[in-house]
Design an enzyme around this catalytic site. Structure first.
Site, PDB file in Angstrom:
ATOM      1  N   GLN A 126      -2.743   8.564  -0.942  1.00 44.95           N
ATOM      2  CA  GLN A 126      -3.606   7.570  -1.606  1.00 44.95           C
ATOM      3  C   GLN A 126      -2.952   7.052  -2.896  1.00 44.95           C
ATOM      4  OE1 GLN A 126      -5.551  10.648  -0.478  1.00 44.95           O
ATOM      5  NE2 GLN A 126      -5.562   9.490   1.389  1.00 44.95           N
ATOM      6  N   GLY A 185      -1.823   8.274   5.779  1.00 48.62           N
ATOM      7  CA  GLY A 185      -1.030   8.094   6.988  1.00 48.62           C
ATOM      8  C   GLY A 185       0.231   7.340   6.698  1.00 48.62           C
ATOM      9  N   HIS A 186       1.325   7.811   7.227  1.00 49.69           N
ATOM     10  CA  HIS A 186       2.514   6.975   7.182  1.00 49.69           C
ATOM     11  C   HIS A 186       3.374   7.192   8.406  1.00 49.69           C
ATOM     12  CE1 HIS A 186       4.162  10.496   4.954  1.00 49.69           C
ATOM     13  NE2 HIS A 186       5.232  10.206   5.637  1.00 49.69           N
ATOM     14  N   THR A 187       4.145   6.158   8.693  1.00 49.59           N
ATOM     15  CA  THR A 187       4.964   6.185   9.893  1.00 49.59           C
ATOM     16  C   THR A 187       6.377   6.575   9.501  1.00 49.59           C
ATOM     17  OG1 THR A 187       3.596   4.390  10.668  1.00 49.59           O
ATOM     18  CG2 THR A 187       5.623   4.778  11.893  1.00 49.59           C
ATOM     19  N   ASP A 230      -1.142   3.080   0.000  1.00 49.65           N
ATOM     20  CA  ASP A 230      -0.284   2.276   0.887  1.00 49.65           C
ATOM     21  C   ASP A 230       0.843   1.574   0.140  1.00 49.65           C
ATOM     22  OD1 ASP A 230      -2.180   2.894   2.937  1.00 49.65           O
ATOM     23  OD2 ASP A 230      -3.430   1.259   2.182  1.00 49.65           O
ATOM     24  N   LYS A 256       4.857   4.953  -0.163  1.00 49.54           N
ATOM     25  CA  LYS A 256       5.308   6.283  -0.619  1.00 49.54           C
ATOM     26  C   LYS A 256       6.054   7.008   0.485  1.00 49.54           C
ATOM     27  CE  LYS A 256       1.026   7.512  -1.376  1.00 49.54           C
ATOM     28  NZ  LYS A 256       0.323   6.258  -1.254  1.00 49.54           N
TER      29      LYS A 256
HETATM   30  P1  IMP Z   1     -12.072   8.180   2.037  1.00 46.47           P
HETATM   31  O1  IMP Z   1     -10.906   8.778   1.327  1.00 46.47           O
HETATM   32  O2  IMP Z   1     -11.916   8.142   3.527  1.00 46.47           O
HETATM   33  O3  IMP Z   1     -13.386   8.772   1.618  1.00 46.47           O
HETATM   34  O4  IMP Z   1     -12.166   6.633   1.599  1.00 46.47           O
HETATM   35  C1  IMP Z   1     -12.498   6.242   0.274  1.00 46.47           C
HETATM   36  C2  IMP Z   1     -11.724   4.984  -0.107  1.00 46.47           C
HETATM   37  O5  IMP Z   1     -10.331   5.301  -0.231  1.00 46.47           O
HETATM   38  C3  IMP Z   1     -11.805   3.851   0.918  1.00 46.47           C
HETATM   39  O6  IMP Z   1     -11.784   2.601   0.236  1.00 46.47           O
HETATM   40  C4  IMP Z   1     -10.536   4.008   1.718  1.00 46.47           C
HETATM   41  O7  IMP Z   1     -10.138   2.799   2.321  1.00 46.47           O
HETATM   42  C5  IMP Z   1      -9.579   4.449   0.621  1.00 46.47           C
HETATM   43  N1  IMP Z   1      -8.462   5.227   1.151  1.00 46.47           N
HETATM   44  C6  IMP Z   1      -8.470   6.511   1.551  1.00 46.47           C
HETATM   45  N2  IMP Z   1      -7.250   6.892   1.972  1.00 46.47           N
HETATM   46  C7  IMP Z   1      -6.452   5.835   1.815  1.00 46.47           C
HETATM   47  C8  IMP Z   1      -5.054   5.609   2.051  1.00 46.47           C
HETATM   48  O8  IMP Z   1      -4.302   6.491   2.484  1.00 46.47           O
HETATM   49  N3  IMP Z   1      -4.596   4.367   1.741  1.00 46.47           N
HETATM   50  C9  IMP Z   1      -5.381   3.394   1.229  1.00 46.47           C
HETATM   51  N4  IMP Z   1      -6.685   3.556   1.002  1.00 46.47           N
HETATM   52  C10 IMP Z   1      -7.217   4.767   1.285  1.00 46.47           C
END
Ligand code: IMP
Length: 427
Positions: A223, A40-42, A13, A16
């Protein structure tokens, strides 16, 4: 062969999406290489507002090819919904291709993600619940199903019936839940296959041709590095590598192809889900950052945990990735702040350390050592030239730059595309 990777340098977040949109304008190929619809991004543009989870941002550029690489786990339902929304807004989705090597998120992955999280109790990771971890686990355990498998019904059935039986055993015997119907999954995924077939193929020839033409290829990170399963705050991580290295593995581009790796950092830190965030602020300042910056997740809507800029983690992340430059986003969030802090070290067991410990147990004991910086208390949102930034803002940024050890190329001062200061070219 300008291959540029845009990489999340903190816990995700970092903004990017905006940087990728900006660079995607000049790109011929945009590739997603890791994660899945946990990202996810808007995107705001003249065609409307779009929340993208899987489709690369290049889809909005009329000339770019948008690729979903082998390193992404694809939930076909989510992808089709995203494609339908884009098509309804007259976005040309024929330029979207999905690697036949990309693994699929199956209904049992979604169910197991939820059941495993519940079983973790107080030690829950706080996953996005999108089935990401179970899908990547199956990939490594060699019982995953790939996008290309959908194109051969017989082979797909053979794979699915084997794997689903094993998953139903876990669902019923370990978790005491109702088994999933393998026939239903099969017919549902055959419908997805019909819709996605024109988009699924080996993307390596597309990338090779682009390299041959000297096209601009943009690797779109998802991520952040501190969620990397090897280098992040394991086990509170995601399940694929969001780093520059992950960009090679998840796309099929060789490491020597990448010319520029841009690390994206926010001017502070945020994190969603569980796990250590050494500079987390549990006070009014943390709340103020969250409300001013609207720090709530695009994918899950969860409130993000907020804290001061952590230069120890930032330098670690720069080294893991080998950044050739960095972008600092959301500087404007501090426009009203009387002072800011940067964490320059940690106190751990009576000693000051300047490295990022590998163990979560150690990280949880780390107390940040801060340097304080006076605020600039004036708006930066309309500034487009670095030299026009208030002196205090430049001091803050230059200290960050020195601590990270990589040059600042972009500074973002608002969510609009043009609210960006280009200090140095990205490539
Ligand atoms: P997962 O990727 O859904 O298995 O989540 C594992 C960890 O990564 C959790 O703490 C999520 O909140 C974090 N996470 C996964 N994708 C994102 C993202 O796009 N932004 C921020 N945190 C993320």
């Amino acid at each position: 062969m300008p291959v540029i990777a845009v990489i999340g340098a903190q816990w995700g977040d970092e903004g990017k999406g905006k940087i990728v949109d900006l660079l995607a304008e000049k790109a011929d190929v945009v590739v997603r290489f890791s994660g899945g619809d946990n990202a996810g991004h808007t995107v705001l543009n003249p065609l409307g507002e779009f929340k993208l989870h899987l489709v690369p941002s290049g889809i909005f550029s009329p000339r770019a090819v948008a690729l979903i690489g082998n390193g992404v786990v694809v939930n076909p339902k989510v992808l089709i919904e995203e494609m339908d929304k884009l098509a309804a807004s007259k976005v040309d989705i024929s330029r979207l291709l999905v690697s036949d090597r990309a693994h699929l998120i199956m209904p049992y992955h979604l169910l197991l993600d939820r059941l495993e999280e519940k079983a973790r109790g107080g030690k829950a990771i706080g996953t996005t619940g999108k089935g990401i971890g179970p899908a990547f686990a199956d990939k490594v355990a060699r019982c995953g199903i790939r996008a290309g498998d959908l194109l051969d019904r017989e082979y797909f059935w053979e794979r699915l019936s084997n794997v689903a039986e094993q998953k139903n055993n876990i669902i019923t015997r370990v978790f005491g839940e109702t088994p999933l119907s393998v026939d239903d999954i099969y017919s549902q995924y055959c419908r997805y296959a019909e819709r996605l077939a024109p988009h699924i193929r080996d993307i390596l020839p597309v990338l090779s041709a682009a390299m041959g033409r000297d096209d601009v290829i943009l690797l779109e990170g998802a991520q952040g590095t501190m969620l990397d399963p090897d280098f992040g705050t394991y086990p509170y991580t995601t399940s694929s590598s969001p780093t520059g290295g992950g960009g090679c593995l998840g796309s099929g581009l060789g490491a020597t192809c990448i010319k520029s790796i841009l690390g994206v950092y926010k001017a502070y830190c945020t994190r969603v889900g569980g796990g250590p965030l050494p500079t987390e602020l549990h006070d009014e300042t943390g709340k103020m950052i969250r409300e001013l910056a609207h720090e709530y997740g695009t994918t899950t809507g969860r409130a993000r945990r907020c804290g001061w800029f952590d230069a120890v983690a930032a330098r670690f992340s720069a080294r893991i990735n080998g950044f050739t430059g960095v972008a600092i986003t959301r500087l404007d969030v501090f426009d009203t702040f009387p002072e800011m802090k940067i964490c320059v070290g940690y106190r751990l067991d009576g000693q000051t350390i300047d490295y990022f410990p590998s163990s979560v147990a150690a990280l949880e004991k780390c107390q940040p050592v801060y340097e304080e910086f006076p605020g600039w208390q004036s708006p930066t949102v309309d500034i487009r030239q670095y030299d026009r930034l208030p002196a205090a803002a430049r001091r803050y940024l230059e200290r960050i730059e020195g601590l990270i050890g990589s040059p600042i190329r972009l500074v973002s001062v608002g969510k609009e595309r043009d609210q960006t200061i280009i200090k140095k070219p990205v490539y």
